[in-house]
Structure formats: structure tokens, C-alpha cells
Design an enzyme around this catalytic site. Structure first.
Site, PDB file in Angstrom:
ATOM      1  N   HIS A   1      30.085  17.887  44.142  1.00 39.89           N
ATOM      2  CA  HIS A   1      28.626  18.021  44.235  1.00 39.89           C
ATOM      3  C   HIS A   1      28.083  17.205  45.400  1.00 39.89           C
ATOM      4  O   HIS A   1      27.163  17.608  46.095  1.00 39.89           O
ATOM      5  CB  HIS A   1      27.957  17.541  42.951  1.00 39.89           C
ATOM      6  CG  HIS A   1      28.192  18.445  41.806  1.00 39.89           C
ATOM      7  ND1 HIS A   1      27.723  19.736  41.786  1.00 39.89           N
ATOM      8  CD2 HIS A   1      28.867  18.271  40.650  1.00 39.89           C
ATOM      9  CE1 HIS A   1      28.091  20.302  40.663  1.00 39.89           C
ATOM     10  NE2 HIS A   1      28.794  19.442  39.957  1.00 39.89           N
TER      11      HIS A   1
ATOM     12  N   GLU B   1      35.015  44.554  48.554  1.00 40.33           N
ATOM     13  CA  GLU B   1      35.228  43.223  47.985  1.00 40.33           C
ATOM     14  C   GLU B   1      36.305  43.222  46.897  1.00 40.33           C
ATOM     15  O   GLU B   1      36.496  42.236  46.202  1.00 40.33           O
ATOM     16  CB  GLU B   1      33.914  42.646  47.446  1.00 40.33           C
ATOM     17  CG  GLU B   1      33.141  43.550  46.523  1.00 40.33           C
ATOM     18  CD  GLU B   1      31.750  43.008  46.173  1.00 40.33           C
ATOM     19  OE1 GLU B   1      31.475  41.829  46.380  1.00 40.33           O
ATOM     20  OE2 GLU B   1      30.934  43.811  45.667  1.00 40.33           O
TER      21      GLU B   1
ATOM     22  N   ASP C   1      33.849  37.687  47.030  1.00 43.33           N
ATOM     23  CA  ASP C   1      34.621  38.305  45.951  1.00 43.33           C
ATOM     24  C   ASP C   1      36.004  38.718  46.422  1.00 43.33           C
ATOM     25  O   ASP C   1      36.981  38.597  45.684  1.00 43.33           O
ATOM     26  CB  ASP C   1      33.866  39.519  45.388  1.00 43.33           C
ATOM     27  CG  ASP C   1      32.887  39.095  44.320  1.00 43.33           C
ATOM     28  OD1 ASP C   1      33.295  38.335  43.428  1.00 43.33           O
ATOM     29  OD2 ASP C   1      31.709  39.479  44.392  1.00 43.33           O
TER      30      ASP C   1
ATOM     31  N   CYS D   1      29.355  40.252  54.788  1.00 43.49           N
ATOM     32  CA  CYS D   1      28.202  39.546  54.242  1.00 43.49           C
ATOM     33  C   CYS D   1      28.611  38.412  53.317  1.00 43.49           C
ATOM     34  O   CYS D   1      27.789  37.821  52.648  1.00 43.49           O
ATOM     35  CB  CYS D   1      27.259  40.511  53.527  1.00 43.49           C
ATOM     36  SG  CYS D   1      28.064  41.416  52.192  1.00 43.49           S
TER      37      CYS D   1
HETATM   38  C1  PEP Z   1      30.530  38.721  48.377  1.00 43.52           C
HETATM   39  O1  PEP Z   1      31.163  38.947  47.334  1.00 43.52           O
HETATM   40  O2  PEP Z   1      31.059  38.274  49.407  1.00 43.52           O
HETATM   41  C2  PEP Z   1      29.082  38.956  48.444  1.00 43.52           C
HETATM   42  C3  PEP Z   1      28.427  38.847  49.567  1.00 43.52           C
HETATM   43  O3  PEP Z   1      28.461  39.259  47.277  1.00 43.52           O
HETATM   44  P1  PEP Z   1      28.069  38.195  46.153  1.00 43.52           P
HETATM   45  O4  PEP Z   1      28.287  36.825  46.726  1.00 43.52           O
HETATM   46  O5  PEP Z   1      26.641  38.482  45.826  1.00 43.52           O
HETATM   47  O6  PEP Z   1      29.012  38.551  45.052  1.00 43.52           O
HETATM   48 MG    MG Z   2      30.314  40.134  45.739  1.00 45.04          MG
END
Ligand code: PEP
Ligand code: MG
Length: 826
Positions: A450, A686, A710, A757
Site C-alpha cells: 500500500h 484479454e 486480464d 488499454c
Molecule cells: C484489461 O483487462 O486490461 C482492461 C483494460 O480491462 P479491465 O481492467 O477493466 O478489466
Molecule cells: Mg479486462
């Protein structure tokens, strides 16, 4: 040129094994702040590949080129083993010269060492002396230089330029000998007036050849021509010591890491939050609480307990709100968990029983809490054991109220400080005021603690895991804390202070420049353009994304509409929100991801069957396909909003073609009912199966956006939320990067573009690697936008591609991270 000093020398050592001996040499380099501890493993790895024994009982262990990022500065360590240690069969070493070479500054010492190699008596003296100065003198001679072999009779000769910029030091010399050895011909290397046997490493080192120098290679014998060709090619290719292109990635400023020049005392830890802090140390001592163990009035004690619990709950509410405002909701969630810990009825009952037996509320509380903390620590499941720190933290909070302690900070008044502590609890860290705390250094803890996470979001440079030595420093001494490389420099020299201050100024002006240039595109030096867009999760962030310099939104997480409420959002409500975002984006694209619920996120109004493995269960698109009453209104809202601006639809968690086709079918039906124009439709990649089926999927979508968060969890089979695995769940693991590579290649075949992303897109090193892999769009959280754009503008596409190739060839995530990052900056 570096100098040897007594702290680089360890005399009268004794070891049972070569490994112990190499570790000892590495430790000397760690202790003098030259390397991160990981480089010692690299030295051992190198030794497994190639023997570094020279002659006369001398060996020169050194690390592998790809680990050079773990070196803070070039240095040499000498460990003397008078009784000797067996290096290999028939080879006993009495002088270990450990090398950490970042540049060619140590070549003078190596050249001097080769004189010792030619002199058995001198080698023996150095292996037994009790005077470190004797070793320093022997290895510091400036006039050392080779002579050795003269011209070879009847030799063929070529002239080549030393391509490795660091010169012919130990690693490239080893490589040269490895190339030369199989040839039957005699080989001589000539540099100026000096010449050396090209098959003898010690002889080659003696030449002290700097990078870029012209050398002549002679070969005489039956395979002379082939030998010269092979050696010329090896020298031209850098003798296995390829220089990394320093494009300043991993340092927020993009100006490279700061480097200490003098040999002051340095404590090496792990980078937890980048940046440089200069200030006086303040060793944090948690406040000691005093209270009596017994009490007369049971009712009063019970009342005191209830009001302490109330006060703690109120405080936690306040902290939660303050941390949400400063660091975001997810970072603040821990304080909600603390509140839940206080709601434990069994615990409170147990405390009351103790009070009934004549104990004070404070004593009873402390004993009940601490026995639970101790039990938790014993539990094998690390996730549960990790909660002990939270229970202790929240227990102390209540205890402070019971003991009448008004505040719990131990920060001195006056100038801001570098705060040193054994470890900080989440609430200690959350209270930190960046205007009072210049930097943080903890003896324990890891980069995913943390402390580290909150320090990063507060932008406070931090080093964790620095070991107990850091607590033994004197309060108030002046230090430089380098959060980027994970170093704490104790009482640095005036020159280092001056250069650190200048570096800080550069850093600040660089950040200002980045902010000023945030609207400029991420155009690489050769004109290649990468789209830099934002991940957002609420309406207000659309305008904030534009303000941050994003060129649109690459991922709108629509979960925010659905969470924290008792009934699902209506179609109209969603439509209004999407339309507001489209308007705020003013023509920039908005990729709306359909609901990704399930896994760890549950909706109170959408009861789901209990699942053994929710992350592998009815999550994301799987849930939407089963719940048209949720999915259809969302699709309707998106299509209605799409008439106001450039919207794209993205489906999460697509694992099979069937899921994609079913989702597309439902979307198309909605579109036709509404009679609106089609919109570009893509999927999140993912799940590993989506990567492996990317060829087929690419034919049926307009784009891919790789969710590395993911993807990493599913590829490595490591829960992305698991605290004990946090260090390993790294989106820059080569296994994940190879998946990205496969996806991009498959998409290109169908002429489709690929974005990323997940978190690695906002990491400067990750952004560069992904660009090199052919990713066209990077979507990241708002604070990363300006910095990533600035970094990419300094890069050329060929450089990014080269970096990506190197990353794909790595064996571990650490190797990938050390490609460009300074040590510890993980
Ligand atoms: C991911 O899995 O990389 C993603 C961008 O989606 P989330 O973090 O919302 O699962
Ligand atoms: Mg995801």
C-alpha cells in the site's frame, strides 16, 4: 576512469564454493551502491555460461549484458581468499575481481590486472597481503599496457572498428575469444603499438581498447580467411555487448536517471515510486500508547469502547473520502475494508467479556486484536496473512482513542523530510502530506505494498525493502533518495547534492514542457504516429481526458453506471451520460465497452449464482448474453448516442467466436430496430483463446483492444488482485508480450488495427515496446497521457521495433524491465 578504494576490497575471506565467492564479490558491489542485488544473480548466470577464470589464481566474475540496467555505476570489487576456493577442476582462485561495468571506465584497472596475470609472484602477494593499499596500488597503475605477441609471420590482416561503445572490456573480450577459439589459425589483435593473443582473454584485456577504436586482426593458418571473416562480423555486431539506446524511459522526466558520482554511502532498496528527493532523514517512530490494564467501572469502560469504535469509524470515513479525492476510489477501498473489520461482532463481544473480568477497555481491546493479528500471521494463505497489517492498523486506531492519544503522526515541525520507517500502515501513508514529505524509504515492504501504491499516486519518490540498515541512520542527516533506482544516498558529497538539485530542476521543467506539449500528437521522430487516448470511467472524465491531452477515449468502463446503486440504470439515463461524454469529446472518438461485470464485481440488483472461480465464470460478455434485460438497454443507449458523434462499441471478455457472433447479432438487431447507421465494433483481447483465434476473430471485427490486465492474469494464471502475486503479475512478462505480438500479426493480415488499454500502455517502457510491436493506439489513465506522448515523440519506429524484438527475446519480466529502466525501477 574509476578508482579503487578500501571499501571495494575485502581481505582474508574464506569460501567453500565458487558460488559463495561470487556472491561475496557481488555483495561488496551492492554495499558500495554500485549494483542492485539482482546483478549478483546475473554474475552467477554469466559464470554458468562462461568461465571467468584467468590465470595465477585470478577470476573476474561479471554479469550478463542484458542485466546492465541493474548497475548503478561502474565499479570493481576485489575479494581476497588466501586459502583459495575451487573455481573449476584444477583451477583455484585466490583473488576475485568482481566487475560491474556500465561503461569503459574500468578498463584501466583491467589493463593493470593483466600485468599481475603475467607475474605469478605479484599475484601471490596480492592473494596474501593484509594491506588493501597494496592491491589498490597494483591495480591502479596507469601505464599498464600490452606488448605481447608481435606480428604474425605470413598472416592475413583486416582492420575493423570496435563497434561496442563500452570498449573491449571483460564481456566482449570473452566473446571475442569464444569466436576465435575454434579456428586452427593463430590470431593476434593489434591496437596502436600494442598487440595481444586473440585467443587469450587476459592478453586481450591488456590492450585496453576503447569503443570506436580501430584495431587490426591478424590470422595465420589454414582457416585464416574464415577466422578473420567471423571475427570481423563479431566485432561489427558489438561482440555480444549491444548498447542499449537510452531514451530515458521509465523516468518520468525522460531525461534519464540521476547518477551519483562520488562513492558515498548508499543503501540499496527497491524502487517503489520514481523521482528524486533531497532532504533530512526523519525516522518514523509510531507513537507509544500508555494505558492501565485494569478498571473499576465496567459500564464506563464499555461506553468508552463504543465511543472509540464510533470515533474510529468516523475517522475512517474521512480518510476514505480524502484518499478518494487524492488517489481515486480503488486506492481508498482499503479504508472501507478497515471499517468492515471494526464491525466484527465476535471481536467486540470478546472485548466485552474481558472488560467484565475487570480489565480496562484499552487492555481488553489490545489483547483481543493482537491475538487475532498473531493468528492471522500464522495462516498459510498469504492473502489472509497480509490482512494482519490492516487489522493491526485499525486496532491501533481504536486503541489511540481509548488511550486518549490525540494524534499519531511523528513528523517533526519545520522543513519537509525524507521519511524513514520500518514499514508504514495504509493509514500512515494516506495521511502523508506531499508538501511535508519529500520522499519515503521503508526497511521492509515491497513495490506492491500500500505504501508504494499510495506513494505513487501522491507522486512522492519512494524506496521500499531497503533493509534494517536504514533504521540505524541518524535522525536529521542529509540524504538523497532516488526513487527511480531504489537508492538512498547517506550524507552525499557537495558535488552530488549540486547535481541532484540540477537534476530536480531539469525534471520539473521537463514536466512543465510535457504539460505544455500535451496537445501535440505522439509523432515519432520518423513521422510514425501512435494514437494516445484515455481510459475513463465517469462522465466528468471525458472533458478531463481532453484537458490531459488525450486524442479520444480508448476505453470507457461502463461499469460505473451499474455499481453502487440498488437498481439498474435506465436506457435513457445511460443515453444521456454517453451523449454528454460525446459532446465533451467534441469530435474525438469514444470507445464504449459494454458492461464487464462478474468476476470480483457484483451488482446487488442482479443476483448471480455463487461461483467457485468468479474470474473464470459468468463474467463480461458471458453475463450480458445471459441477461438481455441488462444488455439490450445498454446497446440501445449506445446506438442512440452514436448519432451525436464518433462512437465505437467494444465487447469485453470475448473467448470464443460464438460469443462474438451472438453479441454482434444482438447489437445488429438493436441497431436495425433503431434504424441508425452501423458503428465500428471491436473486442477486448484479454483471454488467451482470443489471441490464439485472433485470425478468425479479426475477420469479424473492426478492431482489437488488448486488455493486458486480464490477459496477464489469464496467461500467467495469477489473480490480478492477489497481493502476494502482485510483483509477478507483470504485463511486461515476455509471455504477455508474445501474445500481443501474435495478436497484432493476426490483425494486420485482415487489415485491422490494434490498441492496448491495459496498464502497460501507460508505462513509458511498455508504450515504447507496444509501439515497436505494431500497436496503433494506446489507451491509459489520464495522468500518463502527457508523459507517454512526450516519450514517444523522442523515439523512432526502428528504435521501438528493436526494443520490441529484444523484449520478445527476454526470458523474464525483470529482463524486459531492465532493458531500459535503471535498477529497481520496476
Ligand atoms: C484489461 O483487462 O486490461 C482492461 C483494460 O480491462 P479491465 O481492467 O477493466 O478489466
Ligand atoms: Mg479486462
Amino acid at each position: 576512469m574509476i578508482t579503487l578504494a578500501p571499501q571495494h576490497i575485502r581481505l582474508h575471506a574464506g569460501f567453500k564454493t565458487k558460488e559463495e565467492a561470487i556472491r561475496a564479490a557481488g555483495q561488496v558491489l551492492v554495499d558500495c551502491g554500485a549494483i542492485a542485488p539482482g546483478y549478483v544473480e546475473s554474475m552467477l548466470g554469466r559464470e554458468r555460461q562462461a568461465n571467468t577464470y584467468l590465470s595465477h589464481g585470478i577470476a573476474i566474475p561479471h554479469g550478463m549484458p542484458q542485466d546492465r540496467g541493474l548497475i548503478q555505476r561502474t565499479a570493481i570489487a576485489v575479494v581476497q581468499v588466501p586459502a583459495g576456493v575451487v573455481w573449476n577442476e584444477g583451477q583455484t582462485v585466490r583473488l576475485i575481481v568482481g566487475i560491474a561495468a556500465k561503461s569503459d571506465e574500468h578498463l584501466g584497472i583491467l589493463a593493470a590486472l593483466t600485468d599481475v596475470l603475467d607475474d605469478a609472484a605479484a599475484a601471490d602477494r596480492l592473494a596474501t597481503t593484509s594491506n588493501p593499499q597494496e592491491i589498490i596500488a597494483a591495480l591502479s597503475r596507469r601505464d599498464a599496457g600490452g606488448s605481447g605477441s608481435g606480428d604474425l609471420a605470413g598472416a592475413e590482416e583486416i582492420e575493423v572498428v570496435m563497434a561496442c561503445t563500452a570498449g573491449l572490456h571483460a564481456r566482449p573480450a570473452t566473446f571475442f575469444v569464444e569466436v576465435a577459439a575454434p579456428f586452427a589459425s593463430d590470431i593476434v589483435v593489434k591496437h596502436g603499438e600494442k598487440s595481444a593473443n586473440g585467443k587469450a582473454m587476459a592478453s586481450l584485456l591488456k590492450l585496453g581498447i576503447p569503443g570506436g577504436a580501430k584495431i587490426r586482426i591478424q590470422a595465420a593458418g589454414p582457416d585464416a580467411k574464415a577466422a578473420l571473416e567471423a571475427l570481423a562480423a563479431a566485432v561489427a555486431a558489438g561482440l555480444g555487448d549491444e548498447e542499449e539506446e537510452d531514451i530515458g524511459l521509465g523516468v518520468p522526466s525522460g531525461i534519464g536517471a540521476w547518477e551519483a558520482k562520488s562513492y558515498g554511502r548508499a543503501i540499496t532498496g527497491v524502487s517503489a515510486s520514481p523521482g528524486l528527493a533531497i532532504g533530512r532523514l526523519h525516522i518514523f517512530q509510531p507513537t507509544r500508547l500508555f494505558f492501565s490494564d485494569s478498571a473499576q467501572n465496567v459500564d464506563l469502560e464499555k461506553k468508552a469502547l463504543v465511543s472509540a469504535l464510533d470515533a474510529a469509524q468516523n475517522q475512517l470515513d474521512e480518510i476514505h473520502d480524502a484518499v478518494t479525492a487524492r488517489c481515486g476510489k480503488s486506492k481508498a477501498a482499503i479504508f472501507k475494508a478497515h471499517q468492515a473489520l471494526l464491525d466484527d461482532e465476535d471481536l467486540i463481544e470478546e472485548v466485552k467479556v474481558r472488560i467484565d473480568s475487570g480489565r480496562s477497555a484499552a487492555w481488553s481491546w489490545q489483547h483481543s486484536i493482537e491475538s487475532r493479528v498473531a493468528e492471522m500471521r500464522e495462516i498459510e494463505d498469504e492473502r489472509i496473512a497480509g490482512r494482519a497489517v490492516d487489522l493491526h492498523d485499525v486496532g491501533q486506531r481504536v486503541l489511540r482513542h481509548l488511550a486518549g492519544a490525540t494524534h499519531d503522526t511523528a513528523l517533526p515541525e519545520g522543513a519537509p523530510v525524507i521519511l524513514v520507517a520500518d514499514d508504514l500502515t495504509p493509514s500512515d501513508t494516506a495521511k502523508l502530506d506531499p508538501s511535508r514529505v519529500l520522499g519515503l524509504c521503508t526497511a521492509s515492504g515491497g513495490p506492491t505494498s500500500h505504501t508504494a501504491i499510495i506513494a505513487r499516486s501522491l507522486d512522492i519518490p519512494a524506496v521500499v525493502g531497503a533493509g534494517p540498515a536504514v533504521l540505524e541512520q541518524t535522525n536529521g542527516i542529509l540524504c538523497i533518495l532516488d526513487g527511480t533506482t531504489g537508492q538512498l544516498y547517506i550524507e552525499p558529497s557537495a558535488a552530488d547534492l549540486e547535481s541532484a538539485r540540477a537534476y530536480q530542476q531539469d525534471l520539473n521543467s521537463r514536466r512543465e514542457d510535457e504539460a505544455v506539449a500535451r496537445y501535440q500528437p505522439a509523432m515519432l521522430t520518423d513521422g510514425h504516429r501512435v494514437e494516445v487516448v484515455a481510459n475513463i470511467g465517469k462522465v466528468s472524465e471525458a472533458a478531463a481526458a481532453v484537458e490531459a491531452g488525450a486524442e479520444g477515449v480508448g476505453l470507457l468502463r461502463t461499469e460505473f453506471f451499474f455499481l453502487d446503486r440498488t437498481s439498474p440504470p435506465s436506457e435513457d439515463e445511460q443515453y444521456e451520460a454517453y451523449r454528454a461524454m460525446i459532446e465533451a469529446l467534441n469530435g474525438l472518438p469514444l470507445i464504449i465497452r459494454t458492461l464487464d461485470i462478474g468476476g470480483d464485481k457484483v451488482l446487488p440488483y442482479l443476483p448471480l449464482a455463487e461461483e467457485e472461480n468468479p474470474f473464470l465464470g459468468v463474467r463480461g460478455i458471458r453475463l450480458c448474453l445471459r441477461k438481455p434485460e441488462i444488455f439490450v438497454p445498454q446497446l440501445r443507449a449506445i446506438y442512440r448516442a452514436s448519432t451525436h458523434g464518433p462512437v465505437k462499441i467494444m465487447f469485453p471478455m470475448i473467448a470464443t467466436l460464438e460469443d462474438l457472433r451472438a453479441a454482434r447479432e444482438m447489437a445488429e438487431q438493436v441497431r436495425q430496430e433503431l434504424g441508425v447507421a452501423p458503428v465500428e465494433t471491436g473486442i477486448m483481447v484479454e483471454v488467451p483463446s482470443a489471441v490464439m483465434m485472433a485470425h478468425e476473430l479479426a475477420k469479424e471485427v473492426d478492431f482489437f483492444s488488448i486488455g493486458t490486465n486480464d490477459l496477464t492474469q489469464y496467461v500467467l494464471a495469477m489473480d490480478r488482485m492477489h497481493p502476494a502475486l502482485a510483483r509477478q503479475v507483470d504485463g511486461l512478462h515476455p509471455a504477455v508480450l508474445r501474445m500481443v505480438d501474435l495478436t497484432v500479426k493476426a490483425a494486420k493480415k485482415s487489415g485491422k488495427w490494434v490498441g492496448v488499454c491495459g496498464g502497460v500502455a501507460g508505462d513509458p517502457l511498455g508504450a515504447a515496446i507496444l509501439t515497436g510491436l505494431g500497436v496503433a493506439e494506446l489507451s491509459m489513465s489520464l495522468p500518463s497521457v502527457a508523459a507517454v506522448k512526450a516519450r514517444l515523440r523522442e523515439l523512432s519506429l526502428p528504435a521501438a521495433e528493436k526494443l520490441a524484438r529484444r523484449a520478445l527475446a527476454c526470458s523474464t519480466a525483470d529482463e524486459v524491465r531492465s532493458l531500459l529502466l535503471p535498477s529497481g525501477a520496476k
